[in-house]
Design an enzyme around this catalytic site. Structure first.
Site, PDB file in Angstrom:
ATOM      1  N   PHE A   1       0.836  -1.202   0.000  1.00  0.00           N
ATOM      2  CA  PHE A   1       0.000   0.000   0.000  1.00  0.00           C
ATOM      3  C   PHE A   1       0.869   1.250   0.000  1.00  0.00           C
ATOM      4  CE2 PHE A   1      -2.239   3.456   2.143  1.00  0.00           C
ATOM      5  CZ  PHE A   1      -3.427   3.501   1.405  1.00  0.00           C
TER       6      PHE A   1
ATOM      7  N   ASN B   1       0.108  12.653  -1.529  1.00  0.00           N
ATOM      8  CA  ASN B   1      -0.623  13.803  -2.060  1.00  0.00           C
ATOM      9  C   ASN B   1       0.341  14.935  -2.406  1.00  0.00           C
ATOM     10  OD1 ASN B   1      -3.285  12.691  -1.362  1.00  0.00           O
ATOM     11  ND2 ASN B   1      -2.672  13.097   0.750  1.00  0.00           N
TER      12      ASN B   1
ATOM     13  N   HIS C   1      -0.338  32.967   3.844  1.00  0.00           N
ATOM     14  CA  HIS C   1      -1.095  33.607   4.912  1.00  0.00           C
ATOM     15  C   HIS C   1      -2.537  33.115   4.970  1.00  0.00           C
ATOM     16  CE1 HIS C   1       2.265  36.262   5.738  1.00  0.00           C
ATOM     17  NE2 HIS C   1       2.406  36.335   4.423  1.00  0.00           N
TER      18      HIS C   1
ATOM     19  N   ASP D   1       3.486  35.113  10.568  1.00  0.00           N
ATOM     20  CA  ASP D   1       3.885  36.260   9.760  1.00  0.00           C
ATOM     21  C   ASP D   1       5.337  36.551  10.091  1.00  0.00           C
ATOM     22  OD1 ASP D   1       1.382  36.542   8.718  1.00  0.00           O
ATOM     23  OD2 ASP D   1       0.911  38.412   9.758  1.00  0.00           O
TER      24      ASP D   1
ATOM     25  N   HIS E   1       7.162  40.582   6.450  1.00  0.00           N
ATOM     26  CA  HIS E   1       5.828  40.691   5.849  1.00  0.00           C
ATOM     27  C   HIS E   1       5.407  42.152   5.725  1.00  0.00           C
ATOM     28  CE1 HIS E   1       1.906  39.563   4.633  1.00  0.00           C
ATOM     29  NE2 HIS E   1       1.299  39.575   5.790  1.00  0.00           N
TER      30      HIS E   1
ATOM     31  N   HIS F   1       1.218  45.113  12.609  1.00  0.00           N
ATOM     32  CA  HIS F   1       2.154  44.392  11.756  1.00  0.00           C
ATOM     33  C   HIS F   1       3.438  45.190  11.553  1.00  0.00           C
ATOM     34  CE1 HIS F   1      -1.272  41.822  10.415  1.00  0.00           C
ATOM     35  NE2 HIS F   1      -0.322  40.957  10.085  1.00  0.00           N
TER      36      HIS F   1
END
Length: 267
Positions: free
Chosen positions: A70, A74, A81, A87, A91, A217
């Site tokens: 077997f 994938n 994001h 982050d 960024h 940020h």
């Protein structure tokens, strides 16, 4: 910098040391629980509205091979994001750390949890303020230098309902978003006066939904402080006493990356 992880006597302890030796923390595995602070990645994963695609998983093989055994494999594709992710400072701050530059010792630290769920229940756009930090410290003591600061808003309970979580589910639109997070003044205090290594939140951004200048940020990025977004299960952590391990994919030159974030917490 002292070692972050020491040996495990009798397989019972993990030791984490932050910038100051006085802040060393030892986790006894026998009396600790491991809390998963990450959402899974799948077709329901929430991404920033301007992302043109979401998480995609393509099955390449599932079944028995010609050799009689077997085999399952994938391929996946994902923007940086979305979902539980980090982050990188770059960024929003030129010439700061990219994802692969972040030192590991910044990602393995004692954590504090600031709970603002009572305020966010009344105000979907609530922004953590310096007064909230002062009130937390009056009850729990000063936030240690180098700690990870996690903000609990309660928003992860809305996942994966995109409209409930973001305030709007219009594709590509960011002018009607509503969710709580850190405020700029609180973020400035945390990086300049508490020298935090990392901040994180259980909403889609370290800035509140209505923000258009993304000052949080920009503030943390300029200080080379990464941010974790879309965390979950923060209700399972105490205000102090947890150790967080945040492991993003090591994407060279990335502005961010999907992350598996866990915490060791007292039972």
């Amino acid at each position: 910098m002292r070692r972050l992880l020491t040996g495990i006597p009798c397989a019972l302890a993990i030791a984490a040391t932050v910038l100051r030796p006085a802040a060393a923390q030892t986790i006894d595995l026998a009396s600790s629980k491991v809390v998963d602070l990450s959402h899974p990645y799948d077709a329901n994963t929430i991404y920033w509205p301007t992302e043109p695609t979401g998480f995609q998983l393509k099955q390449e093989h599932k079944g028995f091979t010609k050799g009689g055994f077997f085999y399952y494999s994938n391929a996946f594709c994902s923007p940086e994001h979305g979902g539980t992710h980090i982050d990188a400072p770059m960024h929003f701050a030129e010439s700061r750390w990219t994802n692969s530059d972040i030192p590991l010792d910044r990602l393995i630290r004692p954590a504090v949890v600031i709970d603002v769920t009572e305020k966010t229940a009344k105000n979907a756009d609530y922004a953590l303020a310096p007064d909230d930090i002062a009130a937390w410290e009056e009850k729990n003591g000063r936030i240690p230098d180098g700690a990870i600061v996690l903000l609990r808003t309660g928003w992860s309970a809305r996942w994966p309902d995109r409209k409930a979580y973001l305030g709007d589910d219009a594709p590509g639109k960011v002018d009607n978003l509503h969710f709580p997070s850190f405020g700029p003044e609180a973020a400035a205090l945390l990086v300049a006066e508490r020298h935090v290594s990392l901040i994180g939140v259980d909403t889609a951004s370290v800035d509140i939904g209505p923000s258009h200048d993304f000052l949080v940020h920009r503030t943390i990025g300029a200080a080379n402080v990464p941010g974790l977004e879309n965390l979950t299960n923060l209700d399972q952590l105490p205000a102090t006493g947890a150790l967080v391990i945040a492991m993003p994919m090591k994407i060279a030159q990335g502005s961010g990356a999907p992350a598996r974030v866990i915490a060791f917490a007292p039972r």
